[in-house]
Design a protein around this motif. Structure first.
Motif, PDB file in Angstrom:
ATOM      1  N   ASN A  70      65.585  15.468  25.275  1.00  0.00           N
ATOM      2  CA  ASN A  70      64.785  16.380  24.777  1.00  0.00           C
ATOM      3  C   ASN A  70      65.518  17.512  24.120  1.00  0.00           C
ATOM      4  N   LYS A  71      66.793  17.728  24.627  1.00  0.00           N
ATOM      5  CA  LYS A  71      67.873  18.680  24.346  1.00  0.00           C
ATOM      6  C   LYS A  71      68.225  18.406  22.815  1.00  0.00           C
ATOM      7  N   ARG A  72      68.316  17.016  22.496  1.00  0.00           N
ATOM      8  CA  ARG A  72      68.923  16.510  21.074  1.00  0.00           C
ATOM      9  C   ARG A  72      67.876  17.280  20.081  1.00  0.00           C
ATOM     10  N   VAL A  73      66.245  17.194  20.583  1.00  0.00           N
ATOM     11  CA  VAL A  73      65.552  17.527  19.478  1.00  0.00           C
ATOM     12  C   VAL A  73      65.470  18.981  19.591  1.00  0.00           C
ATOM     13  N   GLU A  74      65.830  19.890  20.727  1.00  0.00           N
ATOM     14  CA  GLU A  74      65.760  21.129  20.892  1.00  0.00           C
ATOM     15  C   GLU A  74      66.811  21.605  19.907  1.00  0.00           C
TER      16      GLU A  74
ATOM     17  N   ASP B 123      70.662  11.324  17.163  1.00  0.00           N
ATOM     18  CA  ASP B 123      71.140  12.155  17.836  1.00  0.00           C
ATOM     19  C   ASP B 123      70.669  13.551  17.021  1.00  0.00           C
ATOM     20  N   ALA B 124      71.281  14.629  17.475  1.00  0.00           N
ATOM     21  CA  ALA B 124      70.613  15.923  16.860  1.00  0.00           C
ATOM     22  C   ALA B 124      70.786  16.060  15.557  1.00  0.00           C
ATOM     23  N   ASP B 125      71.835  15.671  14.879  1.00  0.00           N
ATOM     24  CA  ASP B 125      72.405  15.792  13.464  1.00  0.00           C
ATOM     25  C   ASP B 125      71.337  14.910  12.551  1.00  0.00           C
ATOM     26  N   GLU B 126      70.989  13.949  12.987  1.00  0.00           N
ATOM     27  CA  GLU B 126      70.140  13.123  12.326  1.00  0.00           C
ATOM     28  C   GLU B 126      68.619  13.586  12.326  1.00  0.00           C
ATOM     29  N   ILE B 127      68.296  14.215  13.429  1.00  0.00           N
ATOM     30  CA  ILE B 127      67.060  14.995  13.542  1.00  0.00           C
ATOM     31  C   ILE B 127      66.877  16.013  12.419  1.00  0.00           C
ATOM     32  N   TYR B 128      67.978  16.773  12.782  1.00  0.00           N
ATOM     33  CA  TYR B 128      68.254  18.091  11.891  1.00  0.00           C
ATOM     34  C   TYR B 128      68.023  17.937  10.288  1.00  0.00           C
ATOM     35  N   GLN B 129      68.752  16.956  10.084  1.00  0.00           N
ATOM     36  CA  GLN B 129      68.834  16.524   8.472  1.00  0.00           C
ATOM     37  C   GLN B 129      67.602  16.063   7.882  1.00  0.00           C
ATOM     38  N   GLU B 130      66.583  15.605   8.816  1.00  0.00           N
ATOM     39  CA  GLU B 130      65.523  15.070   8.120  1.00  0.00           C
ATOM     40  C   GLU B 130      64.299  16.151   8.177  1.00  0.00           C
ATOM     41  N   VAL B 131      64.583  17.175   9.188  1.00  0.00           N
ATOM     42  CA  VAL B 131      63.575  18.421   9.296  1.00  0.00           C
ATOM     43  C   VAL B 131      64.113  19.327   8.223  1.00  0.00           C
TER      44      VAL B 131
END
Length: 289
Positions: A74-78, A37-45
């Motif tokens: 795509n919206k999760r990444v965005e 999800d977006a939170d997991e991607i956000y944390q790594e970035v």
């Protein structure tokens, strides 16, 4: 200054570029919005990428990622990137488009990804015009490292490997049936786990049984995907990814059986994507594709 991301299920390569220079590079874990999800991607970035950028802020970000095949994914990444780069122009596209741009530039061809997972497309020099669907780890991924690992582990658990290979595999990974199944079915990224066994396949590729598995893996890939494209007999077939790169000789042998012309095999699309976007900046003065 733009930021280009090439993201697979295992790792993401990031490049900061201008029209005539590469200002920096970084690497993080891979992302796949099918599973994250977006939170997991956000944390790594936030935790891993930002420190490597040294306070440099891109005006536009081009993210090419595995699993970025629908507006919802795509919206999760965005959403994750927007929280960190609120002023940047964001473009999130499938890693398949990134592969086509890196491999073919502005020329027609068949572009193939063979890494942890697999995918293919027919590219007309500007856009993807056909795509035999990649059904993912559970139903497809023929030709990939994950599929190769699956062939190996199935043979191992079904007691179909010669004793020398079975013993070597057991000792190398300290394997047990319960351990394999527990890891596989509890993992959020099972394809990544299966793909780890591709290293063993590469080390033992001269063994007749292992060579047969590699040949079977690539044969299924060509039959289920590449030969379905109109013009496959004459168009160049291009490959990107660690599996294509490290098993290139066998890949070419199998391609020859199907009358295909393999033109390019590269390990990573990063360099090709840099050239593609720099050409746009030089020609049009804009990062827009």
């Amino acid at each position: 200054m733009i930021l280009i991301a090439d993201s697979g299920s295992t790792k993401t390569d990031w490049r900061l570029v201008t029209s005539d220079a590469v200002l920096g590079q970084a690497q993080t874990a891979g992302f796949n919005p099918m599973y994250q999800d977006a939170d997991e991607i956000y944390q790594e970035v936030h935790d891993v990428l930002l420190p490597q950028l040294n306070d440099q802020v891109p005006t536009a970000i081009y993210f090419y990622g595995a699993g970025c095949s629908s507006p919802d994914r795509n919206k999760r990444v965005e959403d994750a990137l927007r929280r960190i780069f609120p002023e940047a122009e964001l473009h999130v596209d499938h890693d398949l488009l990134g592969a086509a741009r890196a491999l073919c530039g502005r020329k027609p061809g068949i572009a193939c990804i063979l890494g942890t997972g697999s995918n293919t497309c027919l590219y007309d020099g500007a856009d993807i015009i056909d795509n035999v669907p990649s059904l993912g780890f559970l139903l497809g991924d023929e030709g990939s490292g994950a599929y190769m690992g699956k062939l190996l582990i199935k043979a191992y658990l079904y007691r179909e490997l010669p004793e020398d290979l079975a013993t070597s595999l057991t000792n190398t990974y300290n394997l047990t049936k319960d351990g394999i199944l527990d890891t596989l079915y509890s993992s959020s990224m099972p394809s990544r786990y299966m793909a780890t066994f591709a290293r063993f396949v590469h080390e033992k590729q001269k063994h007749p049984v292992i060579h047969g598995m590699i040949y079977e893996n690539f044969s299924e890939f060509f039959e289920r995907h590449v030969v379905k494209y109109k013009g496959h007999e004459t168009l160049p077939v291009n490959f990107v990814g660690s599996i294509a790169y490290h098993f290139g000789d066998t890949l070419k042998q199998v391609a020859q059986k199907y009358g295909l012309h393999v033109e390019t095999i590269i390990k990573s699309p990063s360099e090709g994507l840099i050239l593609y976007h720099q050409e746009l900046l030089q020609t049009f003065g804009t990062p827009n594709a």
